[in-house]
Design an enzyme around this catalytic site. Structure first.
Site, short mmCIF file in Angstrom:
data_model
loop_
_atom_site.label_atom_id
_atom_site.label_comp_id
_atom_site.label_asym_id
_atom_site.label_seq_id
_atom_site.Cartn_x
_atom_site.Cartn_y
_atom_site.Cartn_z
N SER A 195 0.67 -1.25 -0.12
CA SER A 195 0.03 0.09 0.00
C SER A 195 0.91 1.24 0.08
O SER A 195 1.53 1.52 -1.06
CB SER A 195 -0.81 -0.07 1.23
OG SER A 195 -1.75 0.93 1.28
N ASP B 215 -3.32 5.60 -3.54
CA ASP B 215 -2.21 5.13 -2.78
C ASP B 215 -1.70 4.23 -3.84
O ASP B 215 -2.23 3.84 -4.85
CB ASP B 215 -2.60 4.68 -1.35
CG ASP B 215 -3.27 3.35 -1.55
OD1 ASP B 215 -4.04 3.24 -2.33
OD2 ASP B 215 -3.57 2.87 -0.20
N ASP C 201 -6.39 1.25 -3.36
CA ASP C 201 -7.81 1.19 -2.58
C ASP C 201 -8.16 2.50 -1.65
O ASP C 201 -9.13 2.34 -1.05
CB ASP C 201 -7.76 -0.12 -1.55
CG ASP C 201 -6.74 0.19 -0.37
OD1 ASP C 201 -5.59 0.95 -0.63
OD2 ASP C 201 -6.67 -0.63 0.68
N ASP D 76 -1.77 0.68 -3.92
CA ASP D 76 -2.22 -0.17 -4.28
C ASP D 76 -3.75 -0.09 -4.98
O ASP D 76 -4.75 -0.93 -4.97
CB ASP D 76 -2.51 -1.54 -3.43
CG ASP D 76 -3.28 -1.10 -2.21
OD1 ASP D 76 -3.12 -0.08 -1.76
OD2 ASP D 76 -3.98 -1.80 -1.90
#
Length: 478
Positions: free
Chosen positions: A111, A245, A249, A247
């Site tokens: 992340s 961010d 999400d 990744d």
């Protein structure tokens, strides 16, 4: 002769721990054996509760992620489980496909955490794993062979279905006259987002694509990123800037002036557009969400999507349309909902796209800043000190619990006194001028996070910087 490993022994020696969302640690600790161990343990727990023959797998753009995915796939193959590898896609795209196919999934992602770290995020066939699942995973005692890493073949189905999930809701391209900037950096969804927003009618401007991994933290936006957004908005005459961010999400969205919206304000606007009856939010979110009579019920939780998801079970018993969102921008749809008379299925995991799309849909005939101005004038801000151990963070929090006067002196607010304290997650205080200060250790990295709330954005920012500056000085970090 191949080496045989024991899962329980490997994880206890690995230095890898479950954090706020997934197993996180140093890249050097995520050896092929450790990745295989987590995979086998996850598989074992899932097989006790579900029936399946396939596991979905995807990664972010971190340089270490592909090799970690290879180790996960090798472990699954050893146990006779087929792997469908979706390549670099946003975490919610993987979760959406996993839930649709009723199979477990593994996302290799760190992340927003620092470059030298990475992580594994696990999904059940019905959504994110629970804290009970995490506990079961770390206590599995099973043997496995040293993984043999092989090349992985990419399937594009998950990316296509994630795009379709949102484009199918809008018969008309409602962004036809909008100019949307995509701050691409190294986001896992940077190519997918361009495709989607173009399909919704927008003119898309690509911004700051990076070949090197950039750990963007939507909850601690850097001064450089704040300045860049203001410059981009003016230079390219943008109606909005969208980013995420690493990744994909957690969203990061700026208005037409390049001002980044706080994640909880974005979540509030999205929930209102969805006509949610009840919401679950972490204690770090803006207090006006609870006091503003926006919803029939607001459930406050500890920080982290697993706690928000856990609250959905309670809310679903009494309310039809439920959602959850966080100060970092993560938005979770806890129930099915209709948009333009079209069904949008629940997706109980952090999703960056839904709040962005609903914000843009709500502002199709006006500006984003106009929507924000309609909300009560209460402002939040957050930042962090990196390389601060959990032990150090907890010592500071314990000081607040045992000696409030010394605590206020330590953080630079000795001229005030505490009206109210909350220990739901860390130490959150309301002081005598009604400002809020909240300290907690990050669950994902060795960081101390500070949140503040005040009647002006300037005051909220000043509170955080004063607190962190005083802590740095006391720790000899100045």
């Amino acid at each position: 002769m191949k080496n045989i490993y024991n899962t329980y022994d490997v994880i206890n020696k690995s230095g890898i721990n479950f954090g706020t969302s997934g197993a996180r640690g140093l890249v050097t600790d995520f050896t092929p054996e450790v990745c295989a161990r987590f995979t086998i343990s996850f598989l074992t727990v899932m097989q006790q509760r579900f029936s399946f023959t396939t596991v979905a797998l995807a990664i972010d753009n971190r340089p270490s992620s592909y090799a970690m995915a290879q180790a996960c796939a090798a472990a699954l193959q050893e146990k006779g489980i087929k792997t469908v590898y979706y390549g670099v896609i946003p975490t919610p795209a993987l979760a959406h496909q996993s839930i649709s196919d009723k199979v477990p999934a593994i996302m290799v992602t760190g992340s927003h955490i620092p470059f030298d770290r990475n992580g594994l995020k696990f999904y059940r066939p019905d959504g994110e794993i629970t804290k009970d699942d995490e506990n079961a995973i770390i206590h599995v005692d099973a043997s496995f062979m040293q993984p043999k890493l092989e090349q992985l073949t990419i399937s594009t189905i998950a990316a296509r279905n994630y795009i379709l999930r949102y484009t199918s809701l809008f018969p008309m391209p409602f962004l036809k006259n909008k100019r949307i900037g995509i701050y691409e950096h190294s986001s896992a969804g940077r190519d997918l987002y361009k495709t989607l927003f173009k399909m919704l009618g927008a003119t898309v401007v690509s911004l700051a694509r990076s070949d090197e991994f950039v750990p963007i933290d939507t909850e601690a936006v850097s001064e450089d990123d704040r300045n860049k957004a203001i410059t981009w908005a003016k230079k390219y005459q943008l109606d909005a800037i969208f980013s995420t961010d690493g990744d994909g999400d957690r969203p990061l969205i700026a208005d037409e002036y390049g001002n980044w919206l706080r994640g909880d304000i974005l979540g509030l606007l999205c929930s209102l557009e969805l006509a949610a009856d009840a919401v679950a939010i972490p204690v770090s979110c803006n207090s006006t969400i609870s006091s503003g009579n926006f919803f029939k019920h607001v459930e406050r939780t500890k920080i982290g999507s697993p706690y928000v998801i856990a609250a959905f079970a309670k809310l679903s018993a009494n309310y039809n349309c439920i959602a959850g969102f966080e100060a970092n921008g993560g938005f979770l749809l806890g129930s099915d909902v209709y948009i333009n008379q079209r069904l949008l299925k629940a997706l109980p995991t952090r999703d960056a796209l839904l709040p962005a799309i609903m914000l843009l849909f709500g502002s199709k005939d006006k500006s984003i800043s106009e929507l924000v101005k309609k909300l009560p004038a209460r402002y939040t801000y957050s930042n962090r000190l990196q390389d601060i151990s959990v032990k150090t963070s907890m010592s500071l929090i314990n000081l607040g619990l045992t000696d409030q006067e010394d605590f206020l002196q330590y953080i630079g607010f000795n001229k005030h006194h505490i009206l109210h304290s909350d220990v739901t997650d860390g130490f959150r205080i309301t002081i005598d001028n009604n400002n809020i200060i909240h300290l907690r250790p990050s669950g994902n990295a060795p960081e101390l996070r500070c949140y503040a709330e005040a009647d002006s954005q300037e005051d909220a920012c000043n509170i955080v910087e004063t607190v962190l500056s005083n802590i740095k000085s006391k720790l000899g970090r100045a």
